[in-house]
Design an enzyme around this catalytic site. Structure first.
Site, PDB file in Angstrom:
ATOM      1  N   HIS A 157       0.855  -1.017  -0.067  1.00  7.87           N
ATOM      2  CA  HIS A 157       0.085  -0.149  -0.152  1.00  7.87           C
ATOM      3  C   HIS A 157       1.028   1.207  -0.142  1.00  7.87           C
ATOM      4  O   HIS A 157       1.791   1.232   0.693  1.00  7.87           O
ATOM      5  CB  HIS A 157      -0.835  -0.046   1.176  1.00  7.87           C
ATOM      6  CG  HIS A 157      -1.993   0.976   1.129  1.00  7.87           C
ATOM      7  ND1 HIS A 157      -3.143   0.623   0.472  1.00  7.87           N
ATOM      8  CD2 HIS A 157      -2.457   2.248   1.429  1.00  7.87           C
ATOM      9  CE1 HIS A 157      -3.894   1.721   0.343  1.00  7.87           C
ATOM     10  NE2 HIS A 157      -3.516   2.757   0.948  1.00  7.87           N
ATOM     11  N   ASP A 177     -13.841   3.118   7.064  1.00  9.50           N
ATOM     12  CA  ASP A 177     -12.818   3.957   6.105  1.00  9.50           C
ATOM     13  C   ASP A 177     -13.365   4.365   4.959  1.00  9.50           C
ATOM     14  O   ASP A 177     -13.095   5.449   4.429  1.00  9.50           O
ATOM     15  CB  ASP A 177     -11.323   3.234   5.936  1.00  9.50           C
ATOM     16  CG  ASP A 177     -10.320   3.802   5.126  1.00  9.50           C
ATOM     17  OD1 ASP A 177     -10.224   4.912   5.515  1.00  9.50           O
ATOM     18  OD2 ASP A 177      -9.972   3.297   4.010  1.00  9.50           O
ATOM     19  N   ARG A 182     -12.858  12.884   4.662  1.00  7.66           N
ATOM     20  CA  ARG A 182     -11.476  13.476   5.040  1.00  7.66           C
ATOM     21  C   ARG A 182     -11.201  14.211   3.859  1.00  7.66           C
ATOM     22  O   ARG A 182     -10.538  15.282   3.818  1.00  7.66           O
ATOM     23  CB  ARG A 182     -10.418  12.447   5.369  1.00  7.66           C
ATOM     24  CG  ARG A 182     -10.677  11.971   6.838  1.00  7.66           C
ATOM     25  CD  ARG A 182      -9.803  10.782   6.998  1.00  7.66           C
ATOM     26  NE  ARG A 182      -8.237  10.995   6.711  1.00  7.66           N
ATOM     27  CZ  ARG A 182      -7.436  10.097   6.105  1.00  7.66           C
ATOM     28  NH1 ARG A 182      -8.053   8.866   5.735  1.00  7.66           N
ATOM     29  NH2 ARG A 182      -6.249  10.401   5.518  1.00  7.66           N
ATOM     30  N   SER A 215      -6.607   4.493   8.693  1.00  9.89           N
ATOM     31  CA  SER A 215      -7.274   4.349   7.127  1.00  9.89           C
ATOM     32  C   SER A 215      -6.519   3.230   6.520  1.00  9.89           C
ATOM     33  O   SER A 215      -7.240   2.205   5.969  1.00  9.89           O
ATOM     34  CB  SER A 215      -7.238   5.717   6.381  1.00  9.89           C
ATOM     35  OG  SER A 215      -7.269   5.222   4.961  1.00  9.89           O
ATOM     36  N   LYS A 265      -7.781  -1.255   6.585  1.00  9.66           N
ATOM     37  CA  LYS A 265      -8.327  -1.864   5.443  1.00  9.66           C
ATOM     38  C   LYS A 265      -7.322  -3.171   5.041  1.00  9.66           C
ATOM     39  O   LYS A 265      -7.633  -4.013   4.619  1.00  9.66           O
ATOM     40  CB  LYS A 265      -8.717  -1.104   4.182  1.00  9.66           C
ATOM     41  CG  LYS A 265      -7.731  -0.211   3.866  1.00  9.66           C
ATOM     42  CD  LYS A 265      -8.360   0.632   2.468  1.00  9.66           C
ATOM     43  CE  LYS A 265      -7.563   1.770   2.061  1.00  9.66           C
ATOM     44  NZ  LYS A 265      -7.859   3.081   2.686  1.00  9.66           N
TER      45      LYS A 265
HETATM   46  N1  URA Z   1      -4.285   6.089   1.551  1.00 10.40           N
HETATM   47  C1  URA Z   1      -5.086   5.696   2.280  1.00 10.40           C
HETATM   48  O1  URA Z   1      -5.641   4.423   1.991  1.00 10.40           O
HETATM   49  N2  URA Z   1      -5.506   6.201   3.162  1.00 10.40           N
HETATM   50  C2  URA Z   1      -4.999   7.547   3.459  1.00 10.40           C
HETATM   51  O2  URA Z   1      -5.522   8.297   4.555  1.00 10.40           O
HETATM   52  C3  URA Z   1      -4.064   8.155   2.736  1.00 10.40           C
HETATM   53  C4  URA Z   1      -3.570   7.307   1.493  1.00 10.40           C
END
Ligand code: URA
Length: 433
Positions: free
Chosen positions: A82, A161, A168, A183, A187
């Site tokens: 990620h 999220d 956000r 966040s 996930k």
């Molecule tokens: N990627 C995400 O999944 N969440 C964030 O808050 C920022 C980047």
């Protein structure tokens, strides 16, 4: 409990308890707390900070707002990657098939464009027909058949999220470590993975512009992941210029496909190989980084990674012929060069502004319900350190809305710093944790 009392508590810089955070996250996920109260709480937390225990609870509550997947039906190690968000960052489209070709299963749940940064889901949806909204059953089935499956958040996985991410984005509360950590980790921990590679961006195109902030975010996420029993490797990588040559949705998908076909020059391919290699380490299919890099490279040069991507596109309803004929990706109606107005060396790029230009030209959203023009994009001819002559093309703009050309031309020229003496770009990989 009442939301306004918890907003007041945060406004007055007091720490919330586990039950209070749980009340807010559960209430918001069930639509019992309205956006306006959650927005106020987000901003109060953003301005006044959150403690480590508060952050830990936030991650847990967001994770448990939905189900946690289990892929025991697949014997391979399960690893995901990620990124904290950047401009021109399409690594997921390359490294997921590369890792899959190296016997690592990749159950990837990605996001959409957020603020000035692009989103993997939007790039995938530039492929005609590609479905990112698979049911959990379909997700598991594609993962089993192809070794990778690429979806967006569902109502079942970390739904808190899904709602908060959008809120956000619209309330200027994205670049805050505890929120980003919660966040991302909520996930990712729900995906049913054994290992996770985090690409934490740093620089003027990242949410964390300062290296020290990026390092703290990387450490915070790694430590939460390890507490939850996962193998986590975090890379802090440079985002002081867009990654690769293209910025936009379809054009970035095109660049990812070219990389999967063996075009391995430049910073984008370098980062792909490094991240993919770290995924092999996190999945314990390799123990040495050098051999992991070689294996990742061989997955590309042998064509195996491309074939994995083809099978995933097919399985997710997309048009696989885009891999053979890029013209099947959405094409912008107009192309024009942005011409350098002086000679010199490129010494800086306002990376976030490049992302905003693509967004404002139709390639991103300012509201969740906005439709994206997948075809809008920019090819950046010059990277930091390159020399250009006055009159040389600096950027190729691919667009549809001619009425914005003059404004975008001026903004693009202003986004580049060109000086007489050269400057070396920052190293691409700044730290590995
Ligand atoms: N990627 C995400 O999944 N969440 C964030 O808050 C920022 C980047």
């Amino acid at each position: 409990m009442r939301p306004q009392d918890l907003i007041e508590k945060k406004r007055d810089r007091r720490e919330l308890t586990r039950d209070e955070i749980a009340f807010l996250i559960r209430g918001y996920t069930r639509d019992e707390i309205p956006d306006y109260q959650m927005s106020a709480w987000l901003m109060a937390s953003f301005l006044n900070g959150m403690s480590e225990p508060e952050t830990q609870v936030l991650v847990e509550e967001m994770l448990h707002s939905g189900v946690t997947l289990n892929h025991d039906h697949i014997a391979l190690p399960k690893v995901d990657k990620h990124s904290t968000g950047g401009v021109g960052d399409k690594t997921s489209l390359v490294i997921a098939p590369v890792a899959a070709a190296c016997e690592v299963a990749v159950p990837m749940i990605s996001g959409r464009a957020l603020s000035h940064t692009g989103g993997t889901l939007d790039k995938l949806e530039a492929i005609p027909g590609f479905r990112t909204n698979l049911s959990l059953e379909e997700f598991r089935d594609v993962l089993k058949r192809c070794g990778l499956a690429l979806i967006g958040q569902t109502k079942e996985i970390a739904p808190a999220d899904r709602k908060l991410y959008a809120l956000r984005d619209l309330t200027a509360t994205v670049p805050f470590r505890p929120f980003m950590c919660a966040s991302i980790m909520s996930k990712k921990m729900a995906e049913g993975i054994d290992g996770l590679v985090l690409d934490v961006k740093t620089g003027n195109g990242a949410f964390m512009r300062e290296f020290e902030d990026s390092r703290k975010l990387a450490e915070m996420m790694s430590s939460i992941g390890r507490t939850m029993g996962k193998r986590v490797i975090a890379l802090i990588t440079d985002m002081n210029q867009p990654l690769g040559r293209w910025v936009g949705n379809a054009v970035e998908t095109f660049e990812a496909i070219e990389t999967l076909k063996g075009n391995l020059d430049g910073d984008f391919a370098e980062l792909c190989l490094e991240l993919a290699a770290q995924m092999l380490i996190a999945g314990r299919v390799e123990s040495e980084l050098e051999s992991a890099r070689e294996k990742a490279r061989a997955a590309i040069t042998s064509g195996q990674a491309l074939e994995r991507f083809r099978s995933c596109i097919e399985a997710q309803g997309g048009e696989p012929r885009v891999l053979d004929d890029p013209k099947l990706l959405p094409q912008a109606g107009k192309q024009r060069a942005i011409i350098a107005n002086r000679a010199g060396f490129v010494t800086g790029v306002e990376t976030d502004e490049i992302g905003r230009i693509v967004m404002d030209w139709g390639g991103g959203r300012s509201r969740l319900e906005d439709k994206i023009d997948y075809s809008v994009g920019l090819r950046l001819h010059a990277k930091i350190g390159d020399h250009i002559n006055q009159g040389d093309p600096l950027v190729l703009a691919c667009f549809n809305d001619q009425s914005k050309f003059d404004e975008m031309n001026a903004r693009l020229l202003a986004a580049y710093r060109i000086e007489d003496s050269p400057k070396k770009p920052e190293p691409l990989i700044r730290m590995v944790i």
